[in-house]
Design an enzyme around this catalytic site. Structure first.
Site, PDB file in Angstrom:
ATOM      1  N   LYS A  20      17.159  32.950  31.048  1.00  0.00           N
ATOM      2  CA  LYS A  20      15.833  33.546  31.268  1.00  0.00           C
ATOM      3  C   LYS A  20      14.767  32.598  30.710  1.00  0.00           C
ATOM      4  CE  LYS A  20      12.810  35.865  29.235  1.00  0.00           C
ATOM      5  NZ  LYS A  20      11.561  35.296  29.792  1.00  0.00           N
ATOM      6  N   GLY A  38      12.656  30.140  20.543  1.00  0.00           N
ATOM      7  CA  GLY A  38      11.332  30.753  20.659  1.00  0.00           C
ATOM      8  C   GLY A  38      10.796  31.039  19.273  1.00  0.00           C
ATOM      9  N   SER A  39       9.948  32.037  19.180  1.00  0.00           N
ATOM     10  CA  SER A  39       9.294  32.328  17.904  1.00  0.00           C
ATOM     11  C   SER A  39      10.251  33.021  16.936  1.00  0.00           C
ATOM     12  CB  SER A  39       8.076  33.225  18.148  1.00  0.00           C
ATOM     13  OG  SER A  39       8.498  34.439  18.720  1.00  0.00           O
ATOM     14  N   THR A  40       9.931  32.929  15.663  1.00  0.00           N
ATOM     15  CA  THR A  40      10.745  33.587  14.639  1.00  0.00           C
ATOM     16  C   THR A  40      10.751  35.099  14.842  1.00  0.00           C
ATOM     17  OG1 THR A  40      10.432  31.804  13.070  1.00  0.00           O
ATOM     18  CG2 THR A  40      10.882  33.985  12.146  1.00  0.00           C
ATOM     19  N   GLY A  55      13.059  35.913  17.618  1.00  0.00           N
ATOM     20  CA  GLY A  55      14.433  35.609  17.190  1.00  0.00           C
ATOM     21  C   GLY A  55      15.020  36.768  16.403  1.00  0.00           C
ATOM     22  N   GLU A  82      16.952  29.625  17.427  1.00  0.00           N
ATOM     23  CA  GLU A  82      16.282  28.362  17.060  1.00  0.00           C
ATOM     24  C   GLU A  82      14.811  28.642  17.194  1.00  0.00           C
ATOM     25  OE1 GLU A  82      18.258  25.010  18.967  1.00  0.00           O
ATOM     26  OE2 GLU A  82      19.839  26.449  19.339  1.00  0.00           O
ATOM     27  N   CYS A 102       7.857  22.673  18.400  1.00  0.00           N
ATOM     28  CA  CYS A 102       8.375  23.459  17.280  1.00  0.00           C
ATOM     29  C   CYS A 102       8.444  22.640  15.999  1.00  0.00           C
ATOM     30  CB  CYS A 102       9.751  24.010  17.626  1.00  0.00           C
ATOM     31  SG  CYS A 102      10.886  22.740  18.177  1.00  0.00           S
ATOM     32  N   GLU A 110       2.524  29.046  11.690  1.00  0.00           N
ATOM     33  CA  GLU A 110       2.739  28.142  12.824  1.00  0.00           C
ATOM     34  C   GLU A 110       1.610  28.379  13.827  1.00  0.00           C
ATOM     35  OE1 GLU A 110       5.987  28.915  15.624  1.00  0.00           O
ATOM     36  OE2 GLU A 110       6.406  26.773  15.619  1.00  0.00           O
TER      37      GLU A 110
HETATM   38  P1  NAD Z   1       8.426  33.549  22.255  1.00  0.00           P
HETATM   39  O1  NAD Z   1       9.295  33.931  21.124  1.00  0.00           O
HETATM   40  O2  NAD Z   1       7.201  34.338  22.497  1.00  0.00           O
HETATM   41  O3  NAD Z   1       9.236  33.579  23.626  1.00  0.00           O
HETATM   42  C1  NAD Z   1      10.455  32.898  23.767  1.00  0.00           C
HETATM   43  C2  NAD Z   1      11.276  33.579  24.836  1.00  0.00           C
HETATM   44  O4  NAD Z   1      11.594  34.901  24.381  1.00  0.00           O
HETATM   45  C3  NAD Z   1      10.560  33.726  26.173  1.00  0.00           C
HETATM   46  O5  NAD Z   1      11.482  33.520  27.213  1.00  0.00           O
HETATM   47  C4  NAD Z   1      10.091  35.172  26.141  1.00  0.00           C
HETATM   48  O6  NAD Z   1       9.943  35.749  27.416  1.00  0.00           O
HETATM   49  C5  NAD Z   1      11.200  35.850  25.365  1.00  0.00           C
HETATM   50  N1  NAD Z   1      10.759  37.070  24.692  1.00  0.00           N
HETATM   51  C6  NAD Z   1       9.547  37.314  24.132  1.00  0.00           C
HETATM   52  N2  NAD Z   1       9.514  38.560  23.613  1.00  0.00           N
HETATM   53  C7  NAD Z   1      10.730  39.119  23.845  1.00  0.00           C
HETATM   54  C8  NAD Z   1      11.310  40.383  23.550  1.00  0.00           C
HETATM   55  N3  NAD Z   1      10.634  41.332  22.908  1.00  0.00           N
HETATM   56  N4  NAD Z   1      12.588  40.604  23.949  1.00  0.00           N
HETATM   57  C9  NAD Z   1      13.277  39.650  24.598  1.00  0.00           C
HETATM   58  N5  NAD Z   1      12.778  38.443  24.916  1.00  0.00           N
HETATM   59  C10 NAD Z   1      11.524  38.174  24.531  1.00  0.00           C
HETATM   60  O7  NAD Z   1       8.108  32.002  22.046  1.00  0.00           O
HETATM   61  P2  NAD Z   1       7.201  31.057  22.937  1.00  0.00           P
HETATM   62  O8  NAD Z   1       5.774  31.415  22.692  1.00  0.00           O
HETATM   63  O9  NAD Z   1       7.702  31.047  24.345  1.00  0.00           O
HETATM   64  O10 NAD Z   1       7.548  29.624  22.324  1.00  0.00           O
HETATM   65  C11 NAD Z   1       6.958  29.149  21.175  1.00  0.00           C
HETATM   66  C12 NAD Z   1       7.893  29.304  19.999  1.00  0.00           C
HETATM   67  O11 NAD Z   1       9.127  28.647  20.272  1.00  0.00           O
HETATM   68  C13 NAD Z   1       7.358  28.646  18.751  1.00  0.00           C
HETATM   69  O12 NAD Z   1       7.542  29.503  17.656  1.00  0.00           O
HETATM   70  C14 NAD Z   1       8.222  27.397  18.612  1.00  0.00           C
HETATM   71  O13 NAD Z   1       8.315  26.908  17.301  1.00  0.00           O
HETATM   72  C15 NAD Z   1       9.520  27.877  19.148  1.00  0.00           C
HETATM   73  N6  NAD Z   1      10.390  26.758  19.535  1.00  0.00           N
HETATM   74  C16 NAD Z   1      11.460  26.464  18.730  1.00  0.00           C
HETATM   75  C17 NAD Z   1      12.300  25.391  19.044  1.00  0.00           C
HETATM   76  C18 NAD Z   1      13.500  25.058  18.191  1.00  0.00           C
HETATM   77  O14 NAD Z   1      14.359  24.305  18.639  1.00  0.00           O
HETATM   78  N7  NAD Z   1      13.613  25.578  16.983  1.00  0.00           N
HETATM   79  C19 NAD Z   1      12.039  24.626  20.185  1.00  0.00           C
HETATM   80  C20 NAD Z   1      10.937  24.954  20.973  1.00  0.00           C
HETATM   81  C21 NAD Z   1      10.122  26.036  20.638  1.00  0.00           C
END
Ligand code: NAD
Length: 498
Positions: free
Chosen positions: A191, A244-246, A249, A267, A302, A400
């Site tokens: 996804k 994605g975001s903490t 996660g 991650e 990130c 962040e």
């Molecule tokens: P996000 O957490 O908002 O979204 C990430 C994914 O999760 C998306 O596909 C989103 O649709 C999904 N998502 C969001 N809310 C959800 C929920 N309630 N239930 C299920 N799925 C859900 O993050 P973002 O804004 O897309 O990306 C930015 C973040 O990603 C930053 O915090 C960045 O540091 C992190 N990131 C981390 C790494 C790493 O390797 N550690 C790499 C790239 C980005």
């Protein structure tokens, strides 16, 4: 492609067609309820296409297809060399479609097309090739036993892997998850982020063309609260790899607890420190890399080095260098090869970044930047921004921001620098600049981060694991260690007559 002009990219963008349906069971299909969402180019505000908005029914169809393919065994039980051949073909197809893949990510989320064409898309091909080449060189184990016993420790694919990815490196994040998971023999349901689904859908097309069997690789575009949640809660997903975001996660870990206890590999976010000691022999290079570390990809990285700790004696000189370098990162049209920084992914992220900047005007010294701007009267852009003398407890130093905003914090001693760097909920990456070898080792040992780069920033390769400590998560992408997520250990104990 490196010599494509602005006009060349614009001409290609004008004739580009988009895959905008979900890819389930080897076919491009609409969402079951027919729903779609707008895919918007943040550099212009134009709607690129309307993409299938998958919900629980579509995710379920994808998981069913993935399970069926896994059980059929055409991929999961294929000899590693067969999977290798197919994935090498996919790497070649990615190279053959480099310009299109680069354009898709650039149009979808605003990154510079030149970066996408020279870093992201070639990286995707490289990582598929790397895992393809690795998979027939990994051996299982035989445990030491007495005569009459043979204990095999096998690594077997976990089954159906759910992968949920962010928008900042759409193609690469899709690749980091799926290359290793597919090479290990799993079926994948991916996804992508709702802001940037297009390159993942193109990847699905190329995977099918390469010979990945139907149902083995599925892509379900949609929103987090619908498609993402359905994948996280699904009872037949064996493992969930999340970037994605903490905050999200943590939600995925709850989904696992509420459903089938699937292992979740988060991650997540970062607030990475970059420590510049006064014994650094090449401050020019340190400044150039520090600027790259925060302004590359509009700071939407990130592991961006968003906290800059500089020893007090050299702080003012270093900040002057950084301000001069920031001037060269002015935003421009992402399709213009002379632009140094692209557009911010969407309105919500732009507002979030500007919120931190506005608050920071009162709490720290704004050195440069600080404004939201347009390019040719359109788009979402933020100037490269530097705040000096940021207090350790200021949100500028703790949260962040995920934008082109650098917080400079002076320090006096090594102990103070390490203590401040480590006083964060995050632990994704860190950098240290020093010519003192003992200090380099000492500080690298002391920093709580998944990757510590010495005299560089953001060091990463296919061969080395990438991931965090603390609330940056504990999943690892890249390297052979990524297989740990996508395989289970199975003991087969055989008794025989000695
Ligand atoms: P996000 O957490 O908002 O979204 C990430 C994914 O999760 C998306 O596909 C989103 O649709 C999904 N998502 C969001 N809310 C959800 C929920 N309630 N239930 C299920 N799925 C859900 O993050 P973002 O804004 O897309 O990306 C930015 C973040 O990603 C930053 O915090 C960045 O540091 C992190 N990131 C981390 C790494 C790493 O390797 N550690 C790499 C790239 C980005």
């Amino acid at each position: 492609m490196l010599d494509f002009t602005h006009d060349d990219w614009k001409a290609r963008a004008a004739t580009l067609t988009f895959r905008n349906q979900a890819f389930i069971g080897g076919r491009f299909v609409d969402a079951a309820d027919g729903d779609r969402f707008d895919c918007i180019n943040p550099a212009t505000g134009a709607v690129l296409t309307r993409v299938a908005s998958c919900k629980a029914a579509d995710v379920d169809a994808a998981v069913v297809a993935a399970r069926k393919a896994f059980d059929a065994g055409h991929w999961s039980r294929a000899a590693p060399g067969e999977r290798k051949t197919v994935l090498l073909r996919l790497a070649d197809l990615i190279r053959a479609n480099l310009a299109e893949l680069a354009l898709l990510d650039s149009l979808d989320m605003g990154k510079l097309v030149t970066d996408a064409a020279t870093i992201d898309a070639p990286g995707s091909a490289h990582f598929f090739q790397w895992y393809a080449e690795a998979v027939d060189k990994i051996y299982d184990e035989v445990a030491p036993t007495g005569p009459g016993d043979l204990a095999l420790i096998r690594r077997v694919p976990v089954g159906v892997v759910g992968a949920v990815t962010p928008w900042n490196f759409p193609l690469d994040m899709a690749t980091w998850k799926s290359a290793a998971a597919l090479a290990a023999g799993n079926s994948v349901v991916l996804k992508p982020a709702e802001q940037s689904p297009l390159s993942a859908l193109k990847l699905a097309e190329l995977a099918a063309e390469a010979g990945v069997p139907d149902g083995v690789f599925n892509v379900v575009p949609g929103f987090g609260e619908t498609a993402g949640q359905a994948l996280g809660l699904h009872m037949d997903v064996d493992c969930l790899a999340f970037t994605g975001s903490t905050a999200v996660g943590k939600v995925f870990m709850q989904y696992a607890g509420r459903s089938n206890m699937k292992p979740v590999w988060p991650e997540t976010g970062g607030k990475s420190p970059n420590l510049i000691f006064d014994d650094c022999g090449n401050l020019e290079q340190a400044a150039e890399m520090a600027a790259f570390g925060i302004f590359f990809n509009q700071g939407e990285t990130c592991s961006a080095n968003s906290r800059l700790y500089v020893q007090r004696e050299i702080k003012d000189v270093f900040v002057d260098k950084m301000a001069a370098l920031a001037a060269s990162y002015q935003p421009g049209d992402p399709l213009d090869p002379t632009s140094k920084m692209g557009a911010i992914v969407d309105k919500a992220q732009t507002e979030r970044i500007m919120g931190f900047i506005e608050a920071g005007r009162d709490s720290a010294n704004l050195v440069c930047g600080g404004r939201q701007v347009t390019v040719s009267g359109q788009g979402l852009y933020v100037e490269p921004t530097i705040f000096d003398d940021v207090a350790h407890g200021d949100p500028l130093a703790r949260e962040e921001i995920f934008g082109p905003v650098l917080s400079v914090i002076p320090f006096d001693t090594e102990e103070e620098a390490v203590a401040m760097a480590n006083d964060s909920v995050y632990g994704l990456a860190a950098s240290v600049w020093t010519d003192d070898l003992s200090r380099a080792h000492r500080v690298a040992d002391a920093l709580h981060a998944g990757t510590v780069s010495v005299n560089t920033v953001d060091a990463l390769s296919a061969q080395t694991p990438f991931g965090g400590m603390k609330q940056s998560g504990f999943g690892r992408d890249l390297s052979l260690h990524s297989f740990d997520k996508y395989t289970a250990l199975k003991t087969i104990w055989i008794k025989y007559r000695p």
